[in-house]
Design a protein around this motif. Structure first.
Motif, mmCIF file in Angstrom:
data_model
loop_
_atom_site.group_PDB
_atom_site.id
_atom_site.type_symbol
_atom_site.label_atom_id
_atom_site.label_comp_id
_atom_site.label_asym_id
_atom_site.label_seq_id
_atom_site.Cartn_x
_atom_site.Cartn_y
_atom_site.Cartn_z
ATOM 1 N N THR A 1 9.105 -5.244 3.415
ATOM 2 C CA THR A 1 9.623 -4.417 4.492
ATOM 3 C C THR A 1 11.122 -4.197 4.297
ATOM 4 O O THR A 1 11.805 -5.002 3.666
ATOM 5 N N LYS A 2 11.628 -3.107 4.860
ATOM 6 C CA LYS A 2 13.040 -2.751 4.758
ATOM 7 C C LYS A 2 13.819 -3.461 5.862
ATOM 8 O O LYS A 2 13.472 -3.364 7.034
ATOM 9 N N PHE B 1 10.472 -9.286 0.463
ATOM 10 C CA PHE B 1 9.105 -9.594 0.060
ATOM 11 C C PHE B 1 8.765 -10.982 0.584
ATOM 12 O O PHE B 1 9.408 -11.956 0.223
ATOM 13 N N LYS B 2 7.755 -11.073 1.447
ATOM 14 C CA LYS B 2 7.428 -12.347 2.081
ATOM 15 C C LYS B 2 6.279 -13.081 1.391
ATOM 16 O O LYS B 2 6.110 -14.271 1.594
ATOM 17 N N THR B 3 5.502 -12.381 0.601
ATOM 18 C CA THR B 3 4.346 -13.020 -0.033
ATOM 19 C C THR B 3 4.532 -13.073 -1.543
ATOM 20 O O THR B 3 5.391 -12.396 -2.112
ATOM 21 N N ARG B 4 3.700 -13.858 -2.190
ATOM 22 C CA ARG B 4 3.726 -13.967 -3.646
ATOM 23 C C ARG B 4 3.126 -12.704 -4.262
ATOM 24 O O ARG B 4 2.351 -12.000 -3.614
ATOM 25 N N PRO B 5 3.467 -12.407 -5.517
ATOM 26 C CA PRO B 5 2.907 -11.213 -6.163
ATOM 27 C C PRO B 5 1.383 -11.275 -6.260
ATOM 28 O O PRO B 5 0.807 -12.335 -6.496
ATOM 29 N N LYS B 6 0.758 -10.124 -6.053
ATOM 30 C CA LYS B 6 -0.694 -10.014 -6.153
ATOM 31 C C LYS B 6 -1.024 -9.461 -7.536
ATOM 32 O O LYS B 6 -0.428 -8.480 -7.977
ATOM 33 N N ALA B 7 -1.967 -10.103 -8.238
ATOM 34 C CA ALA B 7 -2.366 -9.644 -9.569
ATOM 35 C C ALA B 7 -3.253 -8.410 -9.438
ATOM 36 O O ALA B 7 -4.176 -8.375 -8.630
ATOM 37 N N LEU B 8 -2.961 -7.381 -10.239
ATOM 38 C CA LEU B 8 -3.758 -6.163 -10.190
ATOM 39 C C LEU B 8 -5.014 -6.275 -11.041
ATOM 40 O O LEU B 8 -5.983 -5.563 -10.805
ATOM 41 N N ILE B 9 -4.995 -7.150 -12.050
ATOM 42 C CA ILE B 9 -6.187 -7.381 -12.868
ATOM 43 C C ILE B 9 -6.563 -8.851 -12.762
ATOM 44 O O ILE B 9 -5.727 -9.701 -12.490
#
Length: 68
Positions: free
Chosen positions: A15-16, A59-67
């Protein structure tokens, strides 16, 4: 609003948020040699303001894997 940042195979959502104190983005344009009254030389730089940063993306959450 919600912002999505994709880097390689990772996706971040954030979020901004406004900054408490704005930050300047500066660029060094020239190096100058200056002599002071004592005869010592020191280098100075001329700076140009490129932009002002007033907001950041949080960014509040961990990165989400796209694969998987």
């Amino acid at each position: 609003g919600t912002y999505t940042f994709t880097l390689g195979y990772h996706e971040l959502s954030g979020t901004k948020v406004p900054l408490k104190k704005p930050m300047l983005v500066m660029k060094k344009t020239q190096d100058k040699q200056a002599n002071d009254s004592t005869g010592c030389s020191h280098s100075g730089a001329e700076l140009e303001v490129v932009g002002i940063i007033r907001h950041r993306i949080l960014f509040k959450t961990r990165p989400k894997a796209l694969i998987s």
